[in-house]
Scaffold this motif. Structure first.
Motif, short mmCIF file in Angstrom:
data_model
loop_
_atom_site.label_atom_id
_atom_site.label_comp_id
_atom_site.label_asym_id
_atom_site.label_seq_id
_atom_site.Cartn_x
_atom_site.Cartn_y
_atom_site.Cartn_z
N ALA A 177 -8.55 16.21 -4.36
CA ALA A 177 -8.14 16.40 -2.96
C ALA A 177 -9.35 16.43 -2.05
N ASN A 178 -10.36 17.19 -2.43
CA ASN A 178 -11.56 17.30 -1.58
C ASN A 178 -12.31 15.99 -1.47
N ALA A 179 -12.44 15.29 -2.58
CA ALA A 179 -13.20 14.03 -2.58
C ALA A 179 -12.50 12.92 -1.82
N SER A 180 -11.19 12.97 -1.75
CA SER A 180 -10.45 11.85 -1.16
C SER A 180 -9.81 12.16 0.18
N LYS A 181 -10.03 13.34 0.75
CA LYS A 181 -9.29 13.73 1.95
C LYS A 181 -9.52 12.83 3.16
N LEU A 182 -10.62 12.10 3.19
CA LEU A 182 -10.86 11.19 4.31
C LEU A 182 -10.14 9.85 4.13
N PHE A 183 -9.64 9.59 2.92
CA PHE A 183 -9.07 8.28 2.61
C PHE A 183 -7.57 8.31 2.31
N ILE A 184 -6.98 9.47 2.24
CA ILE A 184 -5.58 9.59 1.85
C ILE A 184 -4.71 9.89 3.07
#
Length: 126
Positions: free
Chosen positions: A73-80
């Motif tokens: 969640a933290n690593a992808s929050k800008l892309f999801i």
């Protein structure tokens, strides 16, 4: 991408153990080849992270809990899709304990979520 079967088994076991430690006994993992629509329609509450099942559940008027914690969640929050910003429509939880609390809250909550917010979400992403 293909995932190692043993890693998936370990993940499912770990999630089931975490859920069990919070008093949640029936966790269902769907295989990718299965059609989730029947399960969504028959469910009282839909719990998920980054899947169209969240939108489908909202369209069916179901209570939705969005799981938003951990490295993914933290690593992808800008892309999801930013489901975590739609608190008028769904509970957004950040830990297994919050998930347990949210499920209990959804079980007892009879209110209908904000229809305007639902229409806004659908018009933006569907």
């Amino acid at each position: 991408p293909q995932h190692n079967i043993e890693d998936i088994k370990k993940y499912k076991l770990r999630i089931s153990e975490l859920a069990g430690s919070e008093g949640l006994k029936s966790i269902i993992f769907l295989e990718r080849s299965l059609d989730a629509r029947k399960l969504i329609i028959e469910s009282d509450i839909v719990v998920a992270f980054q899947t169209t099942a969240l939108l489908e559940a909202l369209a069916c008027g179901k209570k939705v809990i969005y799981t938003f914690w951990g490295e993914t969640a933290n690593a992808s929050k800008l892309f999801i899709l930013p489901f975590h910003k739609y608190s008028k429509l769904m509970a957004c939880v950040h830990s297994p304990k919050e998930l347990s609390d949210a499920i209990e809250s959804c079980r007892s909550d009879q209110t209908v979520k904000d229809n305007e917010a639902r229409i806004g979400l659908f018009s933006q992403y569907l």
